[in-house]
Design a protein around this motif. Structure first.
Motif, PDB file in Angstrom:
ATOM      1  N   VAL A 340      80.619  49.334  55.027  1.00  0.00           N
ATOM      2  CA  VAL A 340      79.829  48.144  55.314  1.00  0.00           C
ATOM      3  C   VAL A 340      78.520  48.222  54.529  1.00  0.00           C
ATOM      4  N   ALA A 341      78.024  47.074  54.125  1.00  0.00           N
ATOM      5  CA  ALA A 341      76.773  47.039  53.375  1.00  0.00           C
ATOM      6  C   ALA A 341      75.605  47.332  54.304  1.00  0.00           C
ATOM      7  N   ALA A 342      74.722  48.219  53.849  1.00  0.00           N
ATOM      8  CA  ALA A 342      73.561  48.585  54.658  1.00  0.00           C
ATOM      9  C   ALA A 342      72.383  47.686  54.343  1.00  0.00           C
ATOM     10  N   PRO A 343      71.499  47.482  55.294  1.00  0.00           N
ATOM     11  CA  PRO A 343      70.253  46.760  54.997  1.00  0.00           C
ATOM     12  C   PRO A 343      69.471  47.484  53.902  1.00  0.00           C
ATOM     13  N   ARG A 344      68.626  46.768  53.220  1.00  0.00           N
ATOM     14  CA  ARG A 344      67.830  47.370  52.153  1.00  0.00           C
ATOM     15  C   ARG A 344      66.769  48.296  52.739  1.00  0.00           C
ATOM     16  N   VAL A 345      66.617  49.424  52.076  1.00  0.00           N
ATOM     17  CA  VAL A 345      65.574  50.372  52.472  1.00  0.00           C
ATOM     18  C   VAL A 345      64.747  50.702  51.231  1.00  0.00           C
ATOM     19  N   GLY A 346      63.655  51.412  51.431  1.00  0.00           N
ATOM     20  CA  GLY A 346      62.701  51.620  50.345  1.00  0.00           C
ATOM     21  C   GLY A 346      62.969  52.861  49.517  1.00  0.00           C
ATOM     22  N   PRO A 347      62.595  52.824  48.235  1.00  0.00           N
ATOM     23  CA  PRO A 347      62.755  53.986  47.361  1.00  0.00           C
ATOM     24  C   PRO A 347      61.656  55.010  47.588  1.00  0.00           C
ATOM     25  N   TRP A 348      61.955  56.252  47.233  1.00  0.00           N
ATOM     26  CA  TRP A 348      60.903  57.265  47.183  1.00  0.00           C
ATOM     27  C   TRP A 348      60.213  57.159  45.835  1.00  0.00           C
ATOM     28  N   THR A 349      58.893  57.183  45.843  1.00  0.00           N
ATOM     29  CA  THR A 349      58.124  57.073  44.614  1.00  0.00           C
ATOM     30  C   THR A 349      57.317  58.346  44.402  1.00  0.00           C
ATOM     31  N   ASP A 350      57.498  58.955  43.243  1.00  0.00           N
ATOM     32  CA  ASP A 350      56.768  60.177  42.907  1.00  0.00           C
ATOM     33  C   ASP A 350      55.412  59.779  42.312  1.00  0.00           C
ATOM     34  N   TYR A 351      54.498  59.402  43.189  1.00  0.00           N
ATOM     35  CA  TYR A 351      53.227  58.862  42.716  1.00  0.00           C
ATOM     36  C   TYR A 351      52.094  59.878  42.733  1.00  0.00           C
ATOM     37  N   VAL A 352      52.335  61.087  43.232  1.00  0.00           N
ATOM     38  CA  VAL A 352      51.263  62.075  43.341  1.00  0.00           C
ATOM     39  C   VAL A 352      51.294  63.003  42.132  1.00  0.00           C
ATOM     40  N   ASP A 353      50.283  62.929  41.315  1.00  0.00           N
ATOM     41  CA  ASP A 353      50.144  63.806  40.152  1.00  0.00           C
ATOM     42  C   ASP A 353      49.203  64.940  40.534  1.00  0.00           C
ATOM     43  N   LEU A 354      49.794  66.004  41.044  1.00  0.00           N
ATOM     44  CA  LEU A 354      48.974  67.096  41.571  1.00  0.00           C
ATOM     45  C   LEU A 354      49.717  68.416  41.440  1.00  0.00           C
TER      46      LEU A 354
END
Length: 408
Positions: A340-354
């Motif tokens: 079954v198709a799942a609802p949309r969920v959010g991507p992980w974003t590698d935004y921390v440059d550390l």
């Protein structure tokens, strides 16, 4: 709208950075979803603060504090549970099998099983006492040695070489790295150059562009005792009394074979890492409710840091929360095994440059927001205050609300 009191079973496998973050956040949802139960599964009785290994290696008191009991992970009286077992198989889309033979049903599954290096960097013991004994034996080997070889110049290798050299200035410490510069190459050259200079300041012999041939029998125990390892590129023979490997990482994913058979296709890449979508969902149409944060997934090597695994664990939990809110577990049960198709969920974003890399307790290098803090004294102060003191162990202890001093 789905019933907020319905039974919801969430299984999280692996209690390190990604798994602990996911389990803690999901357990908190029980305030809203009365029937939600989180089961945390780990083969060890205690969490080991792996990023603090370089300090634990030379500091017995710190090592003793670096093991936190999973029995204290959930609040007292909680409906959530910890099971001290190894995951044997993911059997199908809704069941896992543990080493003791028990099967667990799940509506949502988080696989945060990480990976393992061949050397002692990731303590593989299943109890606190065994883990402390492993580290103590290597610590004793260092005390008796005249020479130490560290293989691998990533963050862990650099930190280990630095802490060993700082604690044992009389030892001949050599760090050999296969690439032209230390540390991940997506960070600026100034960080690498600073690391070389500060290691040399502590007396470490830094060798670049040479890959060490590691014998097949090289395991934790074999790291103590005189050996001569050969540099494949140079032909140089590196003699040492203790050898510490900070190379050779492999994903812990053998348990997925039955699911692959069930699905009729592999979900691992050539390196045995689990393939994931940007949302950290396992990359298969029938597994949108299975999430894979942390080192076991196939995201780039630049994401393989403890704090980024923790960020991924939080993203996985947030996405499970979105699916729960939209009643996807109810939809799956009604579908009776059909995709079954799942609802949309959010991507992980590698935004921390550390990146923070202590080189012994007083020195260090860092990169923050593309700014390299390499050879400067400011880098030493920055890294010492933010990481070198306790390798952020204090932040982890807050996740164990029932921990008693008597258990340490």
């Amino acid at each position: 709208m789905a019933d907020s009191k319905r039974e919801i079973s969430v299984v999280v496998v692996g209690g390190s950075y990604a798994g602990a973050a996911a389990a803690k956040r999901l357990a908190g949802l029980a305030k809203k979803y009365a029937g939600l139960r989180v089961t945390l599964v780990d083969q060890s009785t205690h969490y080991f603060h792996a990023i603090g290994f370089p300090k634990a290696l030379v500091d017995a008191d710190f090592a003793a504090k670096s093991f936190l009991p999973f029995a204290d992970f959930f609040a007292a009286g909680s409906k959530h549970a910890f099971i001290n077992q190894r995951l044997r198989h993911v059997v199908d889309e809704h069941h896992v099998e543990l080493d003791d033979g028990q099967r667990l049903y799940f509506d949502y599954l988080v696989l945060a099983t990480g990976g393992q290096a061949p050397g002692p960097i990731n303590v593989a013991a299943r109890t606190r006492d065994e883990g402390l004994a492993e580290i103590a034996r290597l610590r004793a080997g260092l005390a008796a040695a005249e020479s130490v070889l560290v293989v691998g110049g990533g963050p862990v290798g650099v930190e280990v070489a630095g802490f060993v050299a700082a604690r044992h200035p009389d030892k001949h410490v050599t760090l050999v790295h296969s690439r032209a510069r230390l540390l991940p190459e997506n960070f600026r050259a100034g960080v690498s150059n600073g690391a070389v200079a500060k290691l040399q300041r502590l007396g470490v012999n830094v060798v670049l562009n040479d890959k060490v041939e590691v014998p097949a029998d090289m395991d934790y125990a074999a790291g103590i005792g005189h050996r001569v390892l050969r540099g494949i590129n140079s032909g140089t023979e590196y003699a040492s009394d203790v050898q510490i490997l900070a190379v050779g990482f492999r994903a812990n994913s053998a348990y997925i074979d039955k699911l692959e058979q069930h699905l009729g296709q592999p979900v691992r890449n050539a390196s045995n890492a689990l393939r994931v979508l940007p949302t950290l969902q396992l990359d298969h149409a029938r597994t949108p409710h299975i999430f894979v944060p942390g080192d076991v997934n196939d995201l780039p090597g630049s994401t393989k840091f403890g704090f980024k695994a923790e960020m991924q664990g939080n993203t996985a939990a947030a996405n499970v929360q979105k699916l729960i809110a939209q009643g996807f577990d109810v939809t799956m049960k009604a579908a009776q095994g059909a995709a079954v198709a799942a609802p949309r969920v959010g991507p992980w974003t590698d935004y921390v440059d550390l990146m923070l890399v202590p080189i012994g307790p007083e020195l260090g290098v860092a990169q923050v927001l593309k700014i390299a803090l390499g050879g400067s004294a400011l880098a030493n102060l920055f890294v010492r205050q933010l990481k070198a003191k306790d390798f952020m162990l204090g932040m982890r202890k807050g996740m164990y609300p029932n921990k008693k001093q008597k258990r340490e």
